[in-house]
Motif scaffolding. Structure first.
Motif, mmCIF file in Angstrom:
data_model
loop_
_atom_site.group_PDB
_atom_site.id
_atom_site.type_symbol
_atom_site.label_atom_id
_atom_site.label_comp_id
_atom_site.label_asym_id
_atom_site.label_seq_id
_atom_site.Cartn_x
_atom_site.Cartn_y
_atom_site.Cartn_z
ATOM 1 N N TYR A 14 0.838 -1.208 0.000
ATOM 2 C CA TYR A 14 0.000 0.000 0.000
ATOM 3 C C TYR A 14 0.867 1.250 0.000
ATOM 4 N N LEU A 15 1.923 1.175 0.802
ATOM 5 C CA LEU A 15 2.779 2.354 0.903
ATOM 6 C C LEU A 15 3.467 2.636 -0.421
ATOM 7 N N SER A 18 1.106 4.229 -2.613
ATOM 8 C CA SER A 18 0.933 5.629 -2.237
ATOM 9 C C SER A 18 2.101 6.476 -2.728
ATOM 10 N N ALA A 19 3.313 5.949 -2.568
ATOM 11 C CA ALA A 19 4.474 6.695 -3.063
ATOM 12 C C ALA A 19 4.385 6.883 -4.572
ATOM 13 N N VAL A 49 -0.898 10.721 -0.451
ATOM 14 C CA VAL A 49 -0.579 10.895 0.965
ATOM 15 C C VAL A 49 -1.664 10.261 1.835
ATOM 16 N N ASN A 50 -2.905 10.459 1.438
ATOM 17 C CA ASN A 50 -4.010 9.913 2.230
ATOM 18 C C ASN A 50 -3.885 8.406 2.368
ATOM 19 N N LEU A 51 -3.519 7.770 1.270
ATOM 20 C CA LEU A 51 -3.389 6.322 1.339
ATOM 21 C C LEU A 51 -2.318 5.940 2.360
ATOM 22 N N SER A 52 -1.244 6.711 2.378
ATOM 23 C CA SER A 52 -0.206 6.446 3.378
ATOM 24 C C SER A 52 -0.766 6.554 4.780
ATOM 25 N N PHE A 53 -1.528 7.609 4.994
ATOM 26 C CA PHE A 53 -2.090 7.810 6.337
ATOM 27 C C PHE A 53 -2.967 6.627 6.739
ATOM 28 N N VAL A 54 -3.830 6.219 5.834
ATOM 29 C CA VAL A 54 -4.746 5.131 6.185
ATOM 30 C C VAL A 54 -3.950 3.860 6.459
ATOM 31 N N THR A 55 -2.929 3.642 5.638
ATOM 32 C CA THR A 55 -2.127 2.442 5.845
ATOM 33 C C THR A 55 -1.428 2.467 7.194
ATOM 34 N N PHE A 56 -0.855 3.604 7.504
ATOM 35 C CA PHE A 56 -0.152 3.688 8.785
ATOM 36 C C PHE A 56 -1.130 3.608 9.947
ATOM 37 N N ALA A 57 -2.321 4.129 9.740
ATOM 38 C CA ALA A 57 -3.329 4.003 10.783
ATOM 39 C C ALA A 57 -3.597 2.529 11.049
ATOM 40 N N PHE C 6 -6.961 -5.989 -3.911
ATOM 41 C CA PHE C 6 -5.897 -4.993 -3.854
ATOM 42 C C PHE C 6 -5.258 -4.810 -5.214
ATOM 43 N N TYR C 44 -9.355 1.845 0.788
ATOM 44 C CA TYR C 44 -9.615 2.240 2.177
ATOM 45 C C TYR C 44 -10.491 1.209 2.858
ATOM 46 N N LEU C 47 -8.586 -1.520 3.920
ATOM 47 C CA LEU C 47 -7.768 -1.213 5.090
ATOM 48 C C LEU C 47 -8.631 -0.970 6.323
ATOM 49 N N TYR E 175 3.022 14.727 3.188
ATOM 50 C CA TYR E 175 3.629 13.412 3.023
ATOM 51 C C TYR E 175 4.679 13.193 4.110
ATOM 52 N N PHE E 181 4.342 10.023 10.988
ATOM 53 C CA PHE E 181 3.265 9.286 11.666
ATOM 54 C C PHE E 181 3.494 7.793 11.508
#
Lengths: 107, 348, 181, 515, 503
Positions: A14-15, A18-19, A49-57, C6, C44, C47, E175, E181
């Motif tokens: 996912y990351l 996102s990148a 960036v949002n995808l990164s956030f959701v993944t890290f969440a 995915f 999402y 996830l 980013y 985070f």
């Protein structure tokens, strides 16, 4: 329900996605020649960036990441309103949206 | 239940619901023609079949058989995509609508709802909001100024009223504390009609706003400006013909049904009995399965009736009136309603 | 299943993003972006962020992108010239992008203890609590101030959009019509 | 009296500033700005005279007198620390003296925007006083930089033809070198936590600072000062500035600040490092003497001639300073004073000529002696003083410098420098001849003669008298200078302890009291 | 646990928001033909109140409010006062220079005040989410204000450039936040600072830091992220430039300070060289480009890039010294820059009839007051002693020297020598005789409001230049509260002992 989705995907995929989205957005910002599409490229970056956030969440089990995305959406909406208003103003003043012709002041 | 079974069942549900939905669309058209006819003191379609009941089939056949004209100036990919998008969005949202009582069916399967999603209401809103594209792209890709104007009007109208629509639902959501449509309905089930959000939930203001916004969202009279024949020669679908035109047509009526479903679920107690437990409950599985279905259809039907009634009665608004009405009246009203509801909930 | 979903939607995402860059007409780019956004919504969901998935569709695809298409249609801007950016952008920008991507990718691939994605019940540990409940609980307690402050943001955006997009010489009657732009 | 001693330096700083504010406030009528400026300048001069009158020569008198130390900024620790010693004492007086001269020189020359002119002129005074009396490096740096601004603006606004260009050149030439100076000061502060002159001197001498870095620090100091003097290869600004600057500023711009700073803050702070670079500077100074003199010989514009003459003379003073002999130092400081006085007089006179005939081309003049006898007389006296005629002040200074060089440095350099002095005589006398004698030029004939007027005479007489007095009675000045050049505790002749060979132990370099 | 009511933690922001809302509502309520100028006074009064409010926050115990999302400390108060002061000056300036018949004047004032809300929040936020939103508030307000002269060709162009590049930068910042985070699992700055030393994915943090720096450096217009600055400054209304070249920048610098010194102090070895390079680049690029400019605002734009470089030099300083120097520089820079843009506004007017350097010729003859003020502010920008600019540079470079970056200081000072060339060019042009051929355009009348604005700017510049002690104290207190005292390093450690040995 979750039993149907037993196979798992590493979060790093996912990351990476996102990148990739983010970088494509940057590329778009650089190569697109229309103000609106340039702006769209920025939206693409934000989505990356949002995808990164959701993944890290998911990674940290921290809901803050998701909330962050929620706020990013709100901000993006506000930005879109203002940005498109500016684009309309530019169009009214210059009758073009071509980046190369918005050049009264040389960059 | 294995994954395969799950798939098959889902497929079955989707197929059935789609067919029913399309039939519903067809007969809504007939209903409208008949009703408007009666309102205008004439008969409406009455030649094909008994009372004109087969008229929709003939209409469908006509649409299929007509020549499919694609004007030369159009932007083909989007021109073709637009009706699909419109119809698709109109049909998808029914997927999360629970139209019957829960827990009836084999095992964990929910027979009367295709998918029970926690954020069902949001899904409906989301899909509806995507529906704008169908109209916008249709108008734009037609390369025709009437179409474009119609599409611009329409998308502006949809975006504007979506806000009011969404806000009008917040009160209901506040009361239920959930976005799950089943939960929202269950919450209104206790005392029949008295506990409906419309009455017991004090959401009549919200319902009014929802009603107004719903008319605008579906481009229905008196807010049917995007396709105002007298000004725009048909609006965004001016350049469409035959099956593609039919798809827009079906999308419009599909949306009406969806909107009716949502109104039913959110304000009118969904599939529940309006009389509560006044007449007791039955243990018969059939009764338990079919009665809710009946109530649900009845409520949706009344809502559709209201649509047609209004269409037959009210004249069309002017565009600026429409916008002023949406932004200056409905929006603040909706916000006030939210404030009032939350205060009421907090100090009840 | 998760893997397939995915892969499919990641593919859509990337395809949409690349299509956005390739297409020369803004409207096509906009549609590509919508594809990206809707696919992201599915991701999402995968996830476990169901609220975000819905919000993504409603806010991004349903509101923001509508505005974009609306403006594209309104201004009828036409195709863009293919100049591929200035020389500066080419000579500095692209290497920089490649470098950023490479660095981030390396970092991500070397990151330790990254877990796997699960369609869990929205990060919550309390049984029965939905993602949206958890989200709102945190939002209205810990992050109340940012939430409240967002109202100022929205206010500014409205104020600014109106101030900028409004024709100065029109009558106040017409102004409402443009409020939504 | 003690109270006055306590506050005299502050007064000297504030009075011109107050005058500047007053000038800025009064209406530009009845020559009010001129009068206020003149009165302020005279008042300040009067105040400066208090200094030599109360300077203590007692054996136990502190080196710096009239000292004031107040904490200005806590962190970084900057003190408002001012004081004068024998080196700076007479320079302060000189600045005070030249102020009214400058006002008189501008009396008629400046017609438009007088308020701004005089206000800035007075601010410039404050800055110059500040440079000479500051004993805290930051305060010193502040005044040093401040002195540039009014100067640049005045040159730009009241300059002759290419004012702005010359101003820019002047500013950049002098501003950019002060960048390394500031870095050097900051470095010292970072290492020692002090900006105080005495403290820093102690630190430098203690050997606690890294020698390599200290070399560069000293060089940064020297560089900034050398440009301001100017020393030979850094003189690019001087000709333009002289030919463009209003007279009142041309007479104050060159020399003093840089030369004084060399003595105080280069040699004074970094004796060892100064010693290391002294040979280079001696060489440059001699080149400068000859180079300036040669160029002066071929100039056709008297401002430019004066500029190169100044370069030559200032190089001579530099030679005196970096000869590192007591005689040389005394001569140098004395010569700074001479230069100020003589140049003041000459510039005043040339300025009058320029105002009258509106050209600085030497060959346009000629035969003025008969029409302007007084002007001619004063100019000739000034020229002779500048050449170094015995009985006039220039002689004393030049002699001391050459003597110091001869005995303390090398005979060869001294001879070369003497050659420059002889060349100086040539160009000055030639200038006099071309301007005032020979057949009457068309230009001279075109205007009715108007010789010096009362105000100008009132300035020129004292200056001329001063030239004479300084020529015959240098003993009035030299002891004071000597106390500054050589701290009172060490009345031993010749080479200063500061320039002891490097092999001497660091402690012996500590401050003032040893050996 | 926290006896201070949360509302006091955001007192200035609340006051500003209420002011903005009041201005907005009044604007809507007043009949269309009424003058909107009083609204500017309302905004100015509100800003002044907010300034007092933030000063009042000094009496609060240092700490956070709203569940650790916002902090009040000497640091935040320092920047709040600075921002409110600048906004006040900009408001007063706009009051007299906005054309009387200009449309949306009320909205203009409201946007300025709302922008100030964002900037104030930005300096106080200790939660990256709030940082992001605050940054956006201030940015969006300035985007709109930048395009306010939408009837001209340049106004919208400036706005769109600012907007696109600004949003682009925000995406980078975001980013970076995402990666941090990802590495720590939190977005609270204190928690991040606590977790970073032990975090598993160190490289993730580094990448995040890099991206965040890109975003922030964009906002402070440091090279190589400066390209937007000249165009935006040129096209925007000058009162807005006075605002946006100072207040949002100060806020962004506050954010930068917080990020590097408070959030990631342990990564000093990483960010310091980066900022070193950026500082040198900014100064050099800014000054070299400014030398060639003909348009006054463009020149000042490049000069502001250079000033960002000088300010960044302070980041080479250790701990408190660096923070205090940077804060002080921000204040000095704000004072003089807002002042010079005020003068430029008055000279060239809102519609900018006189944008070029040559148009300033003879200004001191046309208007002695404006001419003198112009020269005064230029002198301060050059960094001549006894003006704020000098002490700003002085502290900044002495911090750099103290931190061991002597070369940075030398380059910086040489650069300020270079900068003197173009500042002086303008000053000298203003001091020249006016061109007889050119028709004399009367300079703008200096009204009460603008007079007060100029007075404030001059007073601030002089106070910072002559008696900087108090402000420096405040900056040091700010530095102290921003950074834990334990990390303070005293450069001349042995100096103290030796000084005691002195006679």
């Amino acid at each position: 329900m979750s039993s149907y989705f037993a196979q798992e995907v590493p979060l790093s995929w996912y990351l990476l996605l996102s990148a990739a989205l983010f970088s494509l957005g940057v590329v778009g910002f650089l190569i697109k020649r229309n103000l609106i599409t340039v702006f769209m490229s920025i939206e693409l970056m934000l989505n990356g960036v949002n995808l990164s956030f959701v993944t890290f969440a998911q990674q940290w089990h921290a809901v803050k990441g998701q909330i962050f995305v929620f706020f990013v959406m709100m901000v993006a909406a506000a930005e879109a309103a203002v940005g498109l208003a500016i684009i309309i103003a530019v169009f009214r003043a210059r009758a073009t949206l071509a980046v190369d012709r918005i050049d009264l002041m040389k960059l | 239940m294995t994954i395969l079974q799950f798939f098959l069942w889902s497929l079955l549900k989707v197929a059935v619901v789609t067919v029913v939905m399309l039939l519903g669309v067809a007969y809504t058209v007939l209903l409208e023609r008949k009703l408007v006819g009666r309102i205008q003191n004439r008969w409406g379609p009455s030649r094909v079949g008994p009372f004109g009941l087969l008229q929709p089939l003939v209409d469908g056949a006509k649409s299929f058989l007509k020549e499919d004209i694609i004007p030369t100036g159009v932007y083909r990919p989007l021109y073709l995509l637009a009706p699909i998008l419109a119809l698709g969005c109109a049909l998808i949202s029914i997927g999360v609508v629970p139209f019957g009582a829960p827990n009836i069916g084999p095992g964990p399967l929910d027979l009367f709802e295709i998918a029970n999603v926690n954020v069902g209401l949001l899904v409906i809103l989301g899909v509806t909001s995507i529906g704008v594209y169908g109209i916008a792209l249709a108008g734009w890709s037609s390369n025709n100024k009437y179409s474009l104007l119609g599409a611009l009007r329409s998308s502006a109208q949809l975006v504007s009223y979506e806000l009011a629509l969404g806000l009008s639902l917040v009160g209901v959501v506040l009361r239920a504390g959930s976005l799950n449509l089943r939960v929202i309905v269950e919450q209104q089930a206790t005392n029949g009609m008295l506990s409906w959000n419309l009455f017991g939930g004090m959401q009549f203001v919200a319902f009014f706003i929802y009603l107004m916004a719903a008319y605008a969202e579906t481009n229905r009279s008196p807010f049917d400006l995007p396709e105002a024949e007298s000004e725009l020669t048909g609006g965004y679908h001016t350049e469409y013909s035959s099956m593609k035109f039919a798809m827009f047509f079906m999308a419009e009526y599909g949306n009406m049904i969806t909107v009716g479903c949502v109104a039913t679920l959110l304000f009118l107690g969904g599939w529940t009995n309006p009389f509560g437990n006044l007449f007791g409950t039955s243990n018969n599985i059939l009764v338990r399965a079919l009665f809710p279905l009946f109530w649900f259809v009845l409520k949706v039907f009344s809502f559709l009736f209201l649509y047609v009634w209004v269409r037959g009665t009210l004249p069309r608004f002017r565009y600026d009136q429409l916008m002023n009405y949406g932004w200056r009246w409905l929006m603040p009203l909706a916000i006030l309603n939210i404030v009032a509801t939350s205060l009421w909930l907090a100090y009840r | 299943m998760h893997l397939i979903l995915f892969l499919v939607f990641a593919g859509f995402c990337l395809g949409g993003a690349i299509n956005l860059l390739i297409q020369s007409h803004p409207i096509n780019s906009a549609l590509s972006l919508i594809v990206v956004m809707v696919s992201l919504a599915v991701l999402y969901l995968l996830l476990g962020a169901e609220f975000l998935a819905a919000a993504q569709v409603i806010v991004y695809a349903g509101a923001i992108m509508v505005l974009f298409t609306f403006v594209v249609m309104l201004l009828n801007a036409g195709r863009e010239a293919r100049t591929m950016g200035s020389r500066a952008a080419r000579s500095i920008g692209f290497p920089a992008v490649v470098a950023i991507l490479a660095v981030i990718a390396t970092v991500i691939l070397h990151a330790q203890s990254l877990g796997v994605a699960r369609l869990s019940d929205g990060l919550t540990n309390v049984p029965g609590q939905t993602n949206i409940e958890l989200l709102s609980t945190v939002l209205f307690t810990k992050l109340l101030l940012p939430f409240e402050v967002t109202s100022v943001l929205i206010l500014i955006a409205i104020l600014g959009a109106v101030a900028l997009a409004r024709h100065d010489d029109t009558d106040p009657q017409g102004s409402a019509e443009r409020t939504d732009k | 009296m003690n109270e006055i001693n306590q506050s005299i330096l502050t007064l000297i700083l504030l009075v011109p500033l107050a005058g500047a504010v007053l000038v800025a406030l009064v209406p530009d009528r009845f020559k009010l700005p001129n009068w206020i400026a003149l009165l302020t300048a005279l008042g300040t001069f009067g105040l400066t005279l208090h200094l030599p009158a109360h300077f203590s020569f007692a054996a136990d008198a502190p080196r710096f007198q009239f000292e004031i130390t107040r904490l200005w900024i806590e962190k970084p620790t900057i003190f408002y620390h001012v004081g004068v010693d024998g080196l700076s004492l007479w320079l302060v007086v000189l600045v005070g003296l030249l102020a009214p001269v400058g006002v008189v020189a501008s009396w008629n020359a400046i017609q438009a925007r007088r308020k701004l002119f005089y206000a800035l002129f007075l601010v410039q005074q404050t800055a110059m006083f500040g440079v000479f009396i500051s004993l805290d490096l930051m305060v010193y740096y502040g005044f040093w930089e401040l002195s540039l601004v009014p100067m640049a603006i005045l040159i730009a606004m009241y300059g002759r033809k290419d004012g702005p260009k010359a101003a820019l050149k002047f500013f950049l030439f002098t501003f950019i070198p002060s960048a390394p100076l500031l870095v050097a000061i900051l470095w010292l502060y970072a290492k020692t936590g002090s900006f105080d002159f005495a403290t820093l001197r102690f630190w430098v001498a203690s050997g606690a600072l890294p020698a390599g870095a200290l070399f560069w620090v000293a060089l940064a100091f020297l560089f900034a000062f050398a440009v301001k003097v100017p020393v030979f290869p850094l003189h690019g600004w001087v000709a333009d500035t002289f030919s463009e600057a209003p007279v009142a500023l041309a007479m104050v711009v060159a020399g003093k600040l840089g030369l004084y700073s060399m003595l105080r803050f280069h040699i004074g702070l970094f004796p060892v490092q100064a010693r290391a670079v002294a040979p280079v500077l001696i060489g440059l100074a001699v080149i400068g003497i000859l180079y300036g003199a040669c160029l002066a010989l071929v100039q056709r514009d008297f401002w430019r001639l004066m500029a190169y003459a100044a370069l030559s003379h200032l190089s001579l003073i530099t030679l005196g300073i970096y000869g590192l002999t007591l005689t040389g130092w005394e001569g140098a400081v004395y010569q700074i004073l001479n230069h100020g006085v003589v140049d003041g007089a000459l510039f005043l006179l040339l300025g009058l000529l320029y105002d009258r005939y509106a050209t600085s081309q030497i060959n346009a003049y000629g035969g003025l002696a008969a029409k302007l006898p007084r002007t001619t007389t004063f100019f000739v006296i000034g020229s002779l003083a500048m050449i170094g005629l015995p009985m006039l002040n220039g002689f004393v200074g030049e002699f001391l410098i050459l003597l110091g060089t001869f005995t303390g440095v090398s005979k060869g350099w001294a001879i070369a420098a003497t050659l420059g002095v002889i060349l100086g005589a040539a160009y000055m006398l030639w200038l006099v001849q071309r301007l005032f004698y020979g057949p009457e030029s068309a230009l001279a004939a075109s205007k009715p003669p108007q010789d010096l007027r009362l105000g100008q005479l009132a300035v020129l007489w004292p200056l001329t008298a001063l030239m004479l007095v300084m020529g015959v009675a240098p003993m009035l000045w030299l002891p004071t200078i000597e106390t500054g050049a050589r701290p009172p505790q060490l009345r031993t002749p010749n080479i200063l302890p500061l320039v002891l060979p490097q092999s001497a132990s660091p402690t012996s370099l500590n401050g003032e009291g040893q050996r | 646990m926290n006896p201070v009511p949360d509302i006091f933690r955001i007192l200035p922001e609340v006051i500003l928001t209420l002011t903005g809302v009041a201005v907005m509502l009044l604007d809507a309520a007043l009949p269309p033909h009424w003058a909107r100028r009083p609204l500017g006074w309302v905004a100015a009064i509100g800003t002044t109140l907010a300034l007092w409010g933030s000063l009042g926050q000094l009496s609060l115990p240092e700490g956070t409010g709203f569940s650790g999302t916002i902090e009040t400390s000497a640091f935040t108060v320092f920047f709040h006062v600075l921002i409110c002061g600048v906004v006040l000056v900009a408001l007063l300036l706009s009051l007299d220079t906005l054309p009387e018949d200009s449309h949306h004047q009320g909205e203009f004032y409201a946007l300025m005040v709302f922008g100030a809300v964002g900037m104030c929040l930005l300096t106080g936020a200790v939660e990256l989410l709030l940082v992001f939103i605050a940054l956006e508030i201030s940015s969006i307000a300035t985007y709109v204000l930048a395009g306010y002269r939408k009837d001209t060709a340049r106004g919208p162009e400036a706005a769109i450039k600012y907007f696109l590049l600004g949003s682009f930068a925000t995406a980078f910042l975001l980013y970076g936040v995402a990666l941090i985070f990802g590495a720590t699992g939190t977005t609270q700055i204190y928690e991040i600072a606590r977790l970073v030393p032990t975090a598993q994915n160190h490289s993730l943090i580094l990448a995040g830091l890099g991206l965040m720096l890109v975003g922030i450096l964009f906002k402070v217009s440091a090279a190589p992220f400066h390209v937007w600055t000249p165009d935006v400054y040129e096209g925007s209304p000058t009162p807005v430039v006075a605002l946006m070249s100072t207040a949002p920048k100060a806020a962004a610098f506050a954010l930068l300070l917080r990020v590097v010194y408070e959030m990631l102090p342990t990564l000093r070895s990483v960010w310091q060289p980066l900022l070193w390079v950026v500082a040198v680049l900014s100064m050099t690029v800014g000054n070299l480009a400014a030398l060639r400019q003909q348009n006054v605002k463009r020149m000042l734009a490049y000069s502001s890039i250079a000033h960002a470089g000088y300010l960044l030099a302070a980041f080479a300083g250790l701990g408190n010294t660096g923070i205090a120097a940077a804060s002080f520089y921000a204040a000095a820079y704000a004072a003089m820059n807002v002042g010079i843009f005020a003068v430029v506004t008055l000279v060239s007017g809102y519609d900018e009839k006189l944008p070029l350097i040559d148009d300033f010729r003879g200004l001191i003859y046309r208007s002695p007051l404006l001419g003198s003020l112009l020269i005064f502010f230029l002198v301060s920008l050059v960094g001549i002693p006894f003006t704020g600019g000098f002490f700003g540079k002085f502290y900044s470079f002495s911090a750099a020297v103290g931190g061991g970056a002597i070369w940075l200081a030398i380059i910086g000072l040489l650069n300020s020598g270079l900068a003197a060339a173009y500042y002086l060019r303008l000053a000298l042009v203003a001091a020249q005789q006016p061109d007889a051929q050119k028709p004399v355009v009367p300079a703008h009348r200096v009204g009460i409001a603008v007079g007060a604005a100029l007075l404030l700017a001059v007073a601030a510049t002089l106070v910072l230049g002559i008696v900087p002690g108090d402000v420096l104290h405040a900056a040091e207190a700010a530095a102290y509260t921003l950074q834990a005292p334990s990390t303070e390093t005293s450069a001349p450690a042995n100096a103290v002992d030796l000084k005691m040995m002195m006679p």
